[in-house]
Design a protein around this motif. Structure first.
Motif, PDB file in Angstrom:
ATOM      1  N   MET A 119      57.719  13.326  33.011  1.00 61.60           N
ATOM      2  CA  MET A 119      56.786  13.106  31.917  1.00 61.60           C
ATOM      3  C   MET A 119      57.204  13.817  30.639  1.00 61.60           C
ATOM      4  O   MET A 119      56.452  13.852  29.696  1.00 61.60           O
ATOM      5  N   LYS A 120      58.405  14.363  30.644  1.00 64.22           N
ATOM      6  CA  LYS A 120      58.860  15.090  29.455  1.00 64.22           C
ATOM      7  C   LYS A 120      58.922  14.212  28.214  1.00 64.22           C
ATOM      8  O   LYS A 120      58.869  14.711  27.100  1.00 64.22           O
ATOM      9  N   TYR A 121      59.046  12.894  28.405  1.00 59.58           N
ATOM     10  CA  TYR A 121      59.110  12.009  27.250  1.00 59.58           C
ATOM     11  C   TYR A 121      57.795  12.005  26.471  1.00 59.58           C
ATOM     12  O   TYR A 121      57.758  11.617  25.310  1.00 59.58           O
ATOM     13  N   LEU A 122      56.707  12.463  27.085  1.00 61.52           N
ATOM     14  CA  LEU A 122      55.415  12.556  26.398  1.00 61.52           C
ATOM     15  C   LEU A 122      55.264  13.847  25.596  1.00 61.52           C
ATOM     16  O   LEU A 122      54.394  13.925  24.723  1.00 61.52           O
ATOM     17  N   HIS A 123      56.064  14.837  25.881  1.00 65.71           N
ATOM     18  CA  HIS A 123      55.902  16.149  25.239  1.00 65.71           C
ATOM     19  C   HIS A 123      55.918  16.073  23.716  1.00 65.71           C
ATOM     20  O   HIS A 123      55.010  16.634  23.075  1.00 65.71           O
ATOM     21  N   PRO A 124      56.905  15.446  23.085  1.00 64.23           N
ATOM     22  CA  PRO A 124      56.897  15.408  21.615  1.00 64.23           C
ATOM     23  C   PRO A 124      55.667  14.687  21.057  1.00 64.23           C
ATOM     24  O   PRO A 124      55.096  15.114  20.053  1.00 64.23           O
ATOM     25  N   TYR A 125      55.264  13.614  21.707  1.00 69.44           N
ATOM     26  CA  TYR A 125      54.087  12.855  21.277  1.00 69.44           C
ATOM     27  C   TYR A 125      52.828  13.716  21.359  1.00 69.44           C
ATOM     28  O   TYR A 125      52.044  13.802  20.405  1.00 69.44           O
ATOM     29  N   LEU A 126      52.634  14.386  22.491  1.00 71.12           N
ATOM     30  CA  LEU A 126      51.457  15.236  22.659  1.00 71.12           C
ATOM     31  C   LEU A 126      51.499  16.454  21.749  1.00 71.12           C
ATOM     32  O   LEU A 126      50.469  16.877  21.215  1.00 71.12           O
ATOM     33  N   TYR A 127      52.696  17.011  21.557  1.00 67.69           N
ATOM     34  CA  TYR A 127      52.832  18.151  20.656  1.00 67.69           C
ATOM     35  C   TYR A 127      52.387  17.761  19.250  1.00 67.69           C
ATOM     36  O   TYR A 127      51.669  18.514  18.586  1.00 67.69           O
ATOM     37  N   GLU A 128      52.793  16.575  18.811  1.00 65.69           N
ATOM     38  CA  GLU A 128      52.418  16.104  17.474  1.00 65.69           C
ATOM     39  C   GLU A 128      50.907  15.937  17.356  1.00 65.69           C
ATOM     40  O   GLU A 128      50.306  16.316  16.343  1.00 65.69           O
ATOM     41  N   ILE A 129      50.285  15.395  18.390  1.00 61.31           N
ATOM     42  CA  ILE A 129      48.828  15.221  18.372  1.00 61.31           C
ATOM     43  C   ILE A 129      48.132  16.577  18.282  1.00 61.31           C
ATOM     44  O   ILE A 129      47.238  16.777  17.451  1.00 61.31           O
ATOM     45  N   VAL A 130      48.538  17.524  19.128  1.00 62.24           N
ATOM     46  CA  VAL A 130      47.920  18.858  19.121  1.00 62.24           C
ATOM     47  C   VAL A 130      48.139  19.522  17.763  1.00 62.24           C
ATOM     48  O   VAL A 130      47.202  20.075  17.172  1.00 62.24           O
ATOM     49  N   HIS A 131      49.348  19.444  17.255  1.00 62.99           N
ATOM     50  CA  HIS A 131      49.659  20.045  15.949  1.00 62.99           C
ATOM     51  C   HIS A 131      48.762  19.455  14.857  1.00 62.99           C
ATOM     52  O   HIS A 131      48.175  20.187  14.053  1.00 62.99           O
ATOM     53  N   ASP A 132      48.650  18.127  14.831  1.00 60.19           N
ATOM     54  CA  ASP A 132      47.832  17.468  13.806  1.00 60.19           C
ATOM     55  C   ASP A 132      46.361  17.847  13.933  1.00 60.19           C
ATOM     56  O   ASP A 132      45.687  18.077  12.914  1.00 60.19           O
ATOM     57  N   LEU A 133      45.856  17.915  15.150  1.00 62.52           N
ATOM     58  CA  LEU A 133      44.452  18.281  15.348  1.00 62.52           C
ATOM     59  C   LEU A 133      44.184  19.721  14.906  1.00 62.52           C
ATOM     60  O   LEU A 133      43.159  20.011  14.285  1.00 62.52           O
ATOM     61  N   VAL A 134      45.105  20.625  15.223  1.00 61.06           N
ATOM     62  CA  VAL A 134      44.950  22.020  14.802  1.00 61.06           C
ATOM     63  C   VAL A 134      44.989  22.111  13.279  1.00 61.06           C
ATOM     64  O   VAL A 134      44.157  22.784  12.661  1.00 61.06           O
ATOM     65  N   GLN A 135      45.936  21.414  12.669  1.00 54.92           N
ATOM     66  CA  GLN A 135      46.041  21.445  11.202  1.00 54.92           C
ATOM     67  C   GLN A 135      44.783  20.879  10.545  1.00 54.92           C
ATOM     68  O   GLN A 135      44.346  21.377   9.505  1.00 54.92           O
ATOM     69  N   GLN A 136      44.200  19.862  11.161  1.00 54.50           N
ATOM     70  CA  GLN A 136      42.965  19.297  10.619  1.00 54.50           C
ATOM     71  C   GLN A 136      41.829  20.308  10.698  1.00 54.50           C
ATOM     72  O   GLN A 136      41.043  20.446   9.773  1.00 54.50           O
ATOM     73  N   ARG A 137      41.771  21.063  11.798  1.00 51.20           N
ATOM     74  CA  ARG A 137      40.726  22.094  11.929  1.00 51.20           C
ATOM     75  C   ARG A 137      40.944  23.219  10.924  1.00 51.20           C
ATOM     76  O   ARG A 137      39.986  23.759  10.377  1.00 51.20           O
ATOM     77  N   VAL A 138      42.204  23.564  10.674  1.00 53.57           N
ATOM     78  CA  VAL A 138      42.505  24.588   9.670  1.00 53.57           C
ATOM     79  C   VAL A 138      42.048  24.097   8.302  1.00 53.57           C
ATOM     80  O   VAL A 138      41.393  24.828   7.548  1.00 53.57           O
ATOM     81  N   ALA A 139      42.377  22.858   7.975  1.00 55.43           N
ATOM     82  CA  ALA A 139      41.993  22.297   6.669  1.00 55.43           C
ATOM     83  C   ALA A 139      40.472  22.230   6.521  1.00 55.43           C
ATOM     84  O   ALA A 139      39.941  22.452   5.431  1.00 55.43           O
ATOM     85  N   ASP A 140      39.792  21.938   7.632  1.00 50.33           N
ATOM     86  CA  ASP A 140      38.328  21.863   7.608  1.00 50.33           C
ATOM     87  C   ASP A 140      37.663  23.225   7.771  1.00 50.33           C
ATOM     88  O   ASP A 140      36.438  23.324   7.754  1.00 50.33           O
ATOM     89  N   LYS A 141      38.478  24.273   7.964  1.00 44.21           N
ATOM     90  CA  LYS A 141      37.997  25.635   8.180  1.00 44.21           C
ATOM     91  C   LYS A 141      37.042  25.714   9.372  1.00 44.21           C
ATOM     92  O   LYS A 141      36.011  26.375   9.337  1.00 44.21           O
ATOM     93  N   LYS A 142      37.427  25.012  10.458  1.00 40.62           N
ATOM     94  CA  LYS A 142      36.648  25.040  11.696  1.00 40.62           C
ATOM     95  C   LYS A 142      37.355  25.960  12.682  1.00 40.62           C
ATOM     96  O   LYS A 142      38.409  25.631  13.207  1.00 40.62           O
ATOM     97  N   PHE A 143      36.770  27.134  12.894  1.00 44.99           N
ATOM     98  CA  PHE A 143      37.339  28.092  13.824  1.00 44.99           C
ATOM     99  C   PHE A 143      36.739  27.842  15.194  1.00 44.99           C
ATOM    100  O   PHE A 143      35.566  27.478  15.283  1.00 44.99           O
ATOM    101  N   PRO A 144      37.441  27.971  16.293  1.00 45.66           N
ATOM    102  CA  PRO A 144      38.822  28.417  16.429  1.00 45.66           C
ATOM    103  C   PRO A 144      39.785  27.272  16.114  1.00 45.66           C
ATOM    104  O   PRO A 144      39.459  26.101  16.270  1.00 45.66           O
ATOM    105  N   TYR A 145      40.965  27.649  15.676  1.00 41.90           N
ATOM    106  CA  TYR A 145      41.976  26.677  15.287  1.00 41.90           C
ATOM    107  C   TYR A 145      42.751  26.222  16.520  1.00 41.90           C
ATOM    108  O   TYR A 145      43.853  26.664  16.797  1.00 41.90           O
ATOM    109  N   VAL A 146      42.108  25.346  17.258  1.00 39.19           N
ATOM    110  CA  VAL A 146      42.677  24.823  18.506  1.00 39.19           C
ATOM    111  C   VAL A 146      42.414  23.318  18.566  1.00 39.19           C
ATOM    112  O   VAL A 146      41.536  22.801  17.878  1.00 39.19           O
ATOM    113  N   ALA A 147      43.177  22.650  19.404  1.00 41.43           N
ATOM    114  CA  ALA A 147      42.925  21.233  19.677  1.00 41.43           C
ATOM    115  C   ALA A 147      42.074  21.158  20.945  1.00 41.43           C
ATOM    116  O   ALA A 147      42.431  21.739  21.967  1.00 41.43           O
ATOM    117  N   ILE A 148      40.975  20.482  20.872  1.00 41.29           N
ATOM    118  CA  ILE A 148      40.075  20.344  22.008  1.00 41.29           C
ATOM    119  C   ILE A 148      40.592  19.210  22.903  1.00 41.29           C
ATOM    120  O   ILE A 148      41.000  18.154  22.407  1.00 41.29           O
TER     121      ILE A 148
END
Length: 82
Positions: free
Chosen positions: A1-30
């Motif tokens: 399933m390693k072929y999914l890692h970059p795809y999932l990493y991008e999703i998590v990264h984008d979700l965290v960045q969106q929470r940072v931009a929205d100032k929603k703590f904690p800065y994590v992907a749910i």
């Protein structure tokens, strides 16, 4: 399933960045947000494959989507794989 890692990493990264931009703590992907994005992307990809003629779609009595490969594509793929 390693072929999914970059795809999932991008999703998590984008979700965290969106929470940072929205100032929603904690800065994590749910987890539910990650899964919702994956399901959305899968639905879009399946619809595109139906539109491109790679898959056929029908629904069962409950409205659940059912997919199958097209016989012509199976024959094409058979010769390509050999």
């Amino acid at each position: 399933m390693k072929y999914l890692h970059p795809y999932l990493y991008e999703i998590v990264h984008d979700l965290v960045q969106q929470r940072v931009a929205d100032k929603k703590f904690p800065y994590v992907a749910i987890a539910n947000d990650v899964k919702a994005k994956v399901m959305s992307d899968v639905s879009i990809a399946l619809d595109e494959m139906v539109q491109d003629g790679l898959l056929a779609r029908s629904s069962n009595i409950n409205g659940i989507g059912l997919y199958r490969t097209l016989k012509e594509k199976e024959i094409e793929n058979y010769y390509v794989q050999r």
